[in-house]
Write a protein that holds these residues in place. Sequence first.
Motif, short mmCIF file in Angstrom:
data_model
loop_
_atom_site.label_atom_id
_atom_site.label_comp_id
_atom_site.label_asym_id
_atom_site.label_seq_id
_atom_site.Cartn_x
_atom_site.Cartn_y
_atom_site.Cartn_z
N GLU A 102 0.79 -1.14 -0.01
CA GLU A 102 -0.20 0.07 0.10
C GLU A 102 0.69 1.29 -0.06
O GLU A 102 0.57 2.21 -0.59
CB GLU A 102 -0.72 -0.16 1.22
CG GLU A 102 -1.84 1.24 1.33
CD GLU A 102 -2.82 1.32 0.22
OE1 GLU A 102 -3.26 2.49 -0.23
OE2 GLU A 102 -3.11 0.35 -0.37
N HIS A 115 6.95 2.74 -3.18
CA HIS A 115 6.98 2.86 -4.28
C HIS A 115 8.20 2.44 -5.05
O HIS A 115 9.35 2.69 -4.66
CB HIS A 115 6.91 4.57 -4.50
CG HIS A 115 6.47 4.70 -5.99
ND1 HIS A 115 5.73 4.76 -6.64
CD2 HIS A 115 7.59 5.25 -6.92
CE1 HIS A 115 5.90 5.10 -7.72
NE2 HIS A 115 6.91 5.41 -8.26
N ARG A 169 1.10 6.46 -9.64
CA ARG A 169 0.60 5.82 -8.21
C ARG A 169 -0.87 5.68 -8.62
O ARG A 169 -1.86 5.88 -7.66
CB ARG A 169 1.14 6.65 -6.92
CG ARG A 169 2.35 6.19 -6.65
CD ARG A 169 2.70 6.54 -5.14
NE ARG A 169 2.09 5.98 -4.35
CZ ARG A 169 2.41 4.72 -3.59
NH1 ARG A 169 3.29 4.02 -4.41
NH2 ARG A 169 1.58 3.93 -2.93
N GLN A 189 -2.64 3.44 -10.48
CA GLN A 189 -3.23 2.09 -10.62
C GLN A 189 -2.68 1.33 -9.40
O GLN A 189 -1.29 1.04 -9.26
CB GLN A 189 -2.53 1.49 -11.95
CG GLN A 189 -2.88 2.13 -13.22
CD GLN A 189 -2.29 1.58 -14.67
OE1 GLN A 189 -2.71 0.12 -14.57
NE2 GLN A 189 -1.50 2.39 -15.00
N ARG A 190 -3.38 0.34 -8.78
CA ARG A 190 -3.11 -0.36 -7.83
C ARG A 190 -3.38 -1.56 -8.30
O ARG A 190 -4.37 -2.18 -8.77
CB ARG A 190 -4.04 -0.13 -6.52
CG ARG A 190 -3.42 -1.09 -5.29
CD ARG A 190 -4.33 -0.98 -4.05
NE ARG A 190 -3.91 -1.31 -2.87
CZ ARG A 190 -3.85 -2.68 -2.29
NH1 ARG A 190 -4.27 -3.37 -3.06
NH2 ARG A 190 -3.36 -2.62 -1.28
N HIS A 191 -2.24 -2.54 -8.12
CA HIS A 191 -2.29 -4.10 -8.45
C HIS A 191 -2.06 -5.15 -7.28
O HIS A 191 -2.06 -4.30 -6.15
CB HIS A 191 -1.27 -4.13 -9.32
CG HIS A 191 -0.90 -3.55 -10.50
ND1 HIS A 191 -1.33 -3.70 -11.99
CD2 HIS A 191 -0.34 -2.24 -10.74
CE1 HIS A 191 -1.09 -2.67 -12.52
NE2 HIS A 191 -0.40 -1.59 -11.98
N GLY A 240 0.92 -3.80 -5.42
CA GLY A 240 1.29 -2.43 -5.24
C GLY A 240 0.93 -1.44 -6.28
O GLY A 240 0.13 -1.88 -7.35
N TYR A 241 1.20 -0.10 -6.10
CA TYR A 241 1.01 0.92 -7.20
C TYR A 241 2.12 1.13 -8.39
O TYR A 241 3.21 0.69 -7.75
CB TYR A 241 0.79 2.28 -6.45
CG TYR A 241 -0.48 2.35 -5.63
CD1 TYR A 241 -1.67 2.69 -6.03
CD2 TYR A 241 -0.44 1.99 -4.32
CE1 TYR A 241 -2.55 2.78 -5.38
CE2 TYR A 241 -1.48 1.87 -3.49
CZ TYR A 241 -2.77 2.36 -3.97
OH TYR A 241 -3.76 2.56 -3.12
N CYS A 259 8.40 -2.44 -12.14
CA CYS A 259 7.17 -3.06 -11.91
C CYS A 259 7.07 -4.29 -12.30
O CYS A 259 6.28 -5.25 -11.51
CB CYS A 259 6.21 -2.27 -12.60
SG CYS A 259 5.53 -0.29 -11.99
#
Length: 244
Positions: free
Chosen positions: A200, A203, A210, A212-214, A217-218, A226
């Motif tokens: 949560e 980064h 920030r 899109q939350r997967h 995480g973002y 990513c």
Amino acid sequence: MSLPPQANSTRKALVLFSGGQDSTACLAWALERYAQVETIGFDYGQRHRIELDCRQTVRRELAAQFPAWGAKLGDDHVLDLALLGQISDTALTESRAIEMQANGLPNTFVPGRNLLFLSFAATLAYRRGASVLVGGMCETDYSGYPDCRDNTLKALQVALSLGLDQSMTIETPLMFITKAQTWALTEQLGGAALNELVIEHTHTCYLGERQQRHAWGYGCGSCPACELRAQGYEGFLAQQRAGA
């Protein structure tokens, strides 16, 4: 994977803390291991500068959710290294596509970054009475950055200790583990609560996304950072299912 021993409970550590997954894992690792822990971050004109905003949230949440760690968590320091951004021609400091270069390294490699970070950190540690530097460098799941290699950091540890005329230990708890094992480490250190904090609040995305939350995480979901984080999380879940 066993938890770190408590043999260094009287020493003070300074953690290179960016606000990302790896440095958060290292911060938790250091808080479990050392008597006192401070953090240092660097503003060098990185495109994903939003990580600097995440740092304070992560520190605050760690202290609130893990009071024993909060009691050990000391001051935070942020150094302005804008000069590094000025002399670097990379996709981390300029708005350009992320791609591989002719030398086999991605253009996200910022030459000398970790060498400078650790040198400045050692200078601050000397003044703050810390004898341990903790960083999230890793040569298992990484992009081939030469300043993340274990032999580079061992050589730098010797140079710093000689130059300061004082023992300065560089600890890299993630050096030989995969991203899946990094997720497992944070779960072992702080349970599901720590992994949820990582998801949560930390980064990693190189593009600073920030929105899109997967599940992990973002982030944009497509940059190398990513993709590595997502693959590590999937590997971690697969290991959990296999062990269930």
